[in-house]
Design a protein around this motif. Structure first.
Motif, PDB file in Angstrom:
ATOM      1  N   SER A 246       0.631  -1.118   0.071  1.00  0.00           N
ATOM      2  CA  SER A 246      -0.116  -0.129   0.010  1.00  0.00           C
ATOM      3  C   SER A 246       0.775   1.076  -0.031  1.00  0.00           C
ATOM      4  O   SER A 246       1.969   1.350   0.527  1.00  0.00           O
ATOM      5  N   PHE A 247       0.453   2.204  -0.472  1.00  0.00           N
ATOM      6  CA  PHE A 247       1.061   3.600  -0.750  1.00  0.00           C
ATOM      7  C   PHE A 247       0.374   4.650  -0.181  1.00  0.00           C
ATOM      8  O   PHE A 247      -0.569   5.430  -0.703  1.00  0.00           O
ATOM      9  N   PRO A 248       0.630   4.996   1.267  1.00  0.00           N
ATOM     10  CA  PRO A 248       0.181   5.971   1.908  1.00  0.00           C
ATOM     11  C   PRO A 248       0.329   7.317   1.630  1.00  0.00           C
ATOM     12  O   PRO A 248       1.336   7.422   0.422  1.00  0.00           O
ATOM     13  N   ALA A 249      -0.221   8.378   2.064  1.00  0.00           N
ATOM     14  CA  ALA A 249      -0.113   9.660   1.509  1.00  0.00           C
ATOM     15  C   ALA A 249       1.478  10.339   1.728  1.00  0.00           C
ATOM     16  O   ALA A 249       1.924  11.408   1.001  1.00  0.00           O
TER      17      ALA A 249
ATOM     18  N   ILE B  14      -1.424  11.644  11.761  1.00  0.00           N
ATOM     19  CA  ILE B  14      -1.809  10.239  12.257  1.00  0.00           C
ATOM     20  C   ILE B  14      -3.087   9.947  11.336  1.00  0.00           C
ATOM     21  O   ILE B  14      -4.122  10.721  10.886  1.00  0.00           O
ATOM     22  N   TYR B  15      -2.824   8.708  10.915  1.00  0.00           N
ATOM     23  CA  TYR B  15      -3.768   8.028  10.149  1.00  0.00           C
ATOM     24  C   TYR B  15      -4.472   6.884  10.676  1.00  0.00           C
ATOM     25  O   TYR B  15      -3.856   6.216  11.453  1.00  0.00           O
ATOM     26  N   LEU B  16      -5.813   6.852  10.517  1.00  0.00           N
ATOM     27  CA  LEU B  16      -6.503   5.659  10.842  1.00  0.00           C
ATOM     28  C   LEU B  16      -7.279   4.900  10.010  1.00  0.00           C
ATOM     29  O   LEU B  16      -8.252   5.399   9.449  1.00  0.00           O
ATOM     30  N   TRP B  17      -6.823   3.740   9.705  1.00  0.00           N
ATOM     31  CA  TRP B  17      -7.397   2.818   8.698  1.00  0.00           C
ATOM     32  C   TRP B  17      -8.226   1.626   9.008  1.00  0.00           C
ATOM     33  O   TRP B  17      -7.945   1.201  10.276  1.00  0.00           O
ATOM     34  N   GLU B  18      -9.177   1.383   8.494  1.00  0.00           N
ATOM     35  CA  GLU B  18      -9.908   0.275   8.686  1.00  0.00           C
ATOM     36  C   GLU B  18      -9.177  -1.016   7.738  1.00  0.00           C
ATOM     37  O   GLU B  18      -9.400  -0.856   6.598  1.00  0.00           O
ATOM     38  N   VAL B  19      -9.168  -2.334   8.476  1.00  0.00           N
ATOM     39  CA  VAL B  19      -8.257  -3.155   7.771  1.00  0.00           C
ATOM     40  C   VAL B  19      -8.952  -3.894   6.811  1.00  0.00           C
ATOM     41  O   VAL B  19      -8.564  -4.089   5.699  1.00  0.00           O
TER      42      VAL B  19
ATOM     43  N   SER C 199     -11.519  -3.162   4.833  1.00  0.00           N
ATOM     44  CA  SER C 199     -12.032  -2.318   3.662  1.00  0.00           C
ATOM     45  C   SER C 199     -10.727  -1.774   2.953  1.00  0.00           C
ATOM     46  O   SER C 199     -10.881  -1.258   2.104  1.00  0.00           O
ATOM     47  N   GLY C 200      -9.937  -1.288   4.050  1.00  0.00           N
ATOM     48  CA  GLY C 200      -8.762  -0.300   3.278  1.00  0.00           C
ATOM     49  C   GLY C 200      -8.995   1.009   3.552  1.00  0.00           C
ATOM     50  O   GLY C 200      -8.218   1.844   3.251  1.00  0.00           O
ATOM     51  N   GLU C 201     -10.345   1.206   4.098  1.00  0.00           N
ATOM     52  CA  GLU C 201     -10.881   2.939   4.107  1.00  0.00           C
ATOM     53  C   GLU C 201      -9.998   3.493   5.161  1.00  0.00           C
ATOM     54  O   GLU C 201      -9.740   2.952   6.205  1.00  0.00           O
ATOM     55  N   LEU C 202      -9.634   4.813   4.757  1.00  0.00           N
ATOM     56  CA  LEU C 202      -8.986   5.924   5.566  1.00  0.00           C
ATOM     57  C   LEU C 202     -10.226   6.515   6.217  1.00  0.00           C
ATOM     58  O   LEU C 202     -10.921   7.325   5.822  1.00  0.00           O
ATOM     59  N   LEU C 203     -10.401   6.032   7.622  1.00  0.00           N
ATOM     60  CA  LEU C 203     -11.535   6.355   8.502  1.00  0.00           C
ATOM     61  C   LEU C 203     -11.406   8.144   8.678  1.00  0.00           C
ATOM     62  O   LEU C 203     -12.402   8.891   8.771  1.00  0.00           O
ATOM     63  N   TYR C 204      -9.990   8.407   9.189  1.00  0.00           N
ATOM     64  CA  TYR C 204      -9.963   9.660   9.495  1.00  0.00           C
ATOM     65  C   TYR C 204      -8.260   9.909   9.627  1.00  0.00           C
ATOM     66  O   TYR C 204      -7.447   9.235   9.776  1.00  0.00           O
ATOM     67  N   THR C 205      -7.854  11.157   9.304  1.00  0.00           N
ATOM     68  CA  THR C 205      -6.536  11.723   9.506  1.00  0.00           C
ATOM     69  C   THR C 205      -6.459  13.046  10.106  1.00  0.00           C
ATOM     70  O   THR C 205      -7.435  14.016   9.809  1.00  0.00           O
TER      71      THR C 205
ATOM     72  N   CYS D 265      -9.816   9.896   2.542  1.00  0.00           N
ATOM     73  CA  CYS D 265     -11.223   9.492   3.385  1.00  0.00           C
ATOM     74  C   CYS D 265     -12.150   9.145   2.181  1.00  0.00           C
ATOM     75  O   CYS D 265     -12.195  10.162   0.974  1.00  0.00           O
ATOM     76  N   SER D 266     -13.066   8.405   2.347  1.00  0.00           N
ATOM     77  CA  SER D 266     -14.127   8.118   1.181  1.00  0.00           C
ATOM     78  C   SER D 266     -14.968   9.416   1.093  1.00  0.00           C
ATOM     79  O   SER D 266     -15.448   9.521  -0.179  1.00  0.00           O
ATOM     80  N   ALA D 267     -15.325  10.126   2.083  1.00  0.00           N
ATOM     81  CA  ALA D 267     -16.017  11.241   1.807  1.00  0.00           C
ATOM     82  C   ALA D 267     -15.392  12.314   1.139  1.00  0.00           C
ATOM     83  O   ALA D 267     -16.193  13.305   0.496  1.00  0.00           O
ATOM     84  N   HIS D 268     -14.286  12.076   0.908  1.00  0.00           N
ATOM     85  CA  HIS D 268     -13.416  13.216   0.123  1.00  0.00           C
ATOM     86  C   HIS D 268     -13.250  12.868  -1.480  1.00  0.00           C
ATOM     87  O   HIS D 268     -12.672  13.629  -2.127  1.00  0.00           O
TER      88      HIS D 268
END
Length: 384
Positions: A81-84, A108-113, A115-121, A295-298
């Motif tokens: 995976s390639f984080p920001a 700080i990054y918080l992912w759900e394992v 789904s791979g979703e970035l829940l919040y940063t 984040c999926s919302a963005h």
């Protein structure tokens, strides 16, 4: 016929051979080697004992890093995976549902394992996040700027709760004059930190929450008693019970077995950057999902992961979803009358264990003290 006992593995990551080696904790036999891997200290995480995650240090002159995921039975990388931004420290919650990373820009990054979703940063510190620790719903972060902050994950994941508070963190400490190097939490909500200001170095807490081990740049591992009143002693190190002199260079990492009987250490004389003790769950897993960069919302995230086919992994794994976390959040909120910030009452009130068996615990601690002192009375390094 009784099933064989679960295998405990010692994992050691090294910056020299770019890999992770795994040995059986009891027999010392090598189990598997995972390559390639070039992780920084505190950038290796066991995700629910189901697989391994390792944040990679960028190559010299590079400004991007990857996160590698490994299965226990395959030596090669399963997912990249390639984080920001390059991740300097990586941890997972005990259930392996969430992965939390700290970046070089203080984020700080918080992912759900699952789904791979970035829940919040969020921007947590002014400089690089050097260490992270979890205590139930609380996240503790330490930074290169010398600060330590405590975050309520329930608040961080709820937009309305974030709008209601004055500061996004619960507590902020700035007692260290130099970068924070490690953090450990134990029962009772107490946090122990170490720093380059020479107050302490790498440490790991005894599972019995009575003594902790601290590794120093002098190659020694110090055994220190918790809760000792040093005000009546003339020496500042009166709580140190003894020291182990087994390394010729700085101690970089420590890990204790779940029964508290074995301690594993890594050092620059290896060189070793990380050590972990895990009990692998060798189950058939579906292909791991790549971690999203936004984040999926963005908006939709760009898929930039390499997922290797695993046709034999056709058994679905249930339970790894945000619903588990939300259900636990609701339980806590109900206990606090629906408050959107249940941790304001303090750690001791929320996490105090029922006062049962206090007399037996007192006797147990007395016996433990006796045992520890008898062990160090027989050691040649006593009083070091």
């Amino acid at each position: 016929m009784a099933p064989p006992p679960p295998k405990n593995l010692v994992l050691a990551a090294s910056s020299a051979d770019a890999g992770v080696a795994a040995w059986d904790l009891r027999t010392g036999a090598e189990d598997i080697r995972l390559r390639p891997c070039a992780s920084r200290p505190r950038a290796l995480a066991s995700v629910g004992d189901r697989f391994l995650a390792a944040a990679q240090a960028p190559p010299p002159g590079g400004n991007s890093g990857t996160i590698h995921f490994y299965h226990w039975d395959k030596p090669q990388v399963a997912v990249k995976s390639f984080p920001a931004e390059p991740i300097h420290v990586l941890i997972a919650d005990p259930e392996g549902t969430y992965l939390i990373g700290g970046g070089g820009k203080g984020n700080i990054y918080l992912w759900e394992v699952a789904s791979g979703e970035l829940l919040y940063t969020w921007h947590a510190h002014y400089r690089t996040v050097r260490c992270l620790a979890l205590y139930d719903y609380l996240l503790v972060s330490g930074s290169e700027d010398g600060s330590i902050r405590v975050w309520d994950l329930i608040t961080m994941l709820d937009e309305q709760s974030r709008l209601e508070v004055n500061t996004s963190y619960l507590y902020s400490f700035s007692q260290h004059a130099l970068p924070v190097t490690d953090i450990a939490c134990f029962l009772g909500g107490i946090v122990v930190s170490s720093s380059e200001d020479r107050t302490c170095k790498v440490l790991a807490l005894d599972p019995r929450s009575h003594i902790f081990y601290a590794g120093g740049r002098d190659g020694k591992i110090y055994v220190t008693a918790m809760g000792v009143d040093v005000s009546s002693h003339s020496s500042d190190d009166s709580s140190i019970l003894g020291a182990l002199d087994d390394h010729s260079k700085a101690v970089t990492s420590l890990a204790a077995s779940s029964d508290g009987l074995l301690l594993v250490s890594g050092s620059e004389d290896g060189p070793v950057t990380n050590v972990l003790i895990v009990t692998p769950k060798r189950i058939n897993l579906p292909p791991l999902q790549s971690l999203r960069k936004v984040c999926s919302a963005h908006g939709e995230a760009e898929v930039r992961a390499v997922i290797l086919p695993r046709p034999e992994n056709d058994v679905p794994v249930a339970g790894n979803s945000s619903s588990i976390f939300l259900e636990r959040c609701l339980d806590v909120l109900q206990k606090h009358g629906g408050s959107s910030r249940p941790f304001e009452s303090g750690l001791s009130t929320l996490y105090s264990a029922p006062n049962q068996g206090a007399e037996w615990r007192s006797r147990y601690l007395e016996l433990q003290d006796l045992f520890v002192h008898e062990v160090f009375d027989q050691m040649p390094s006593r009083g070091a």
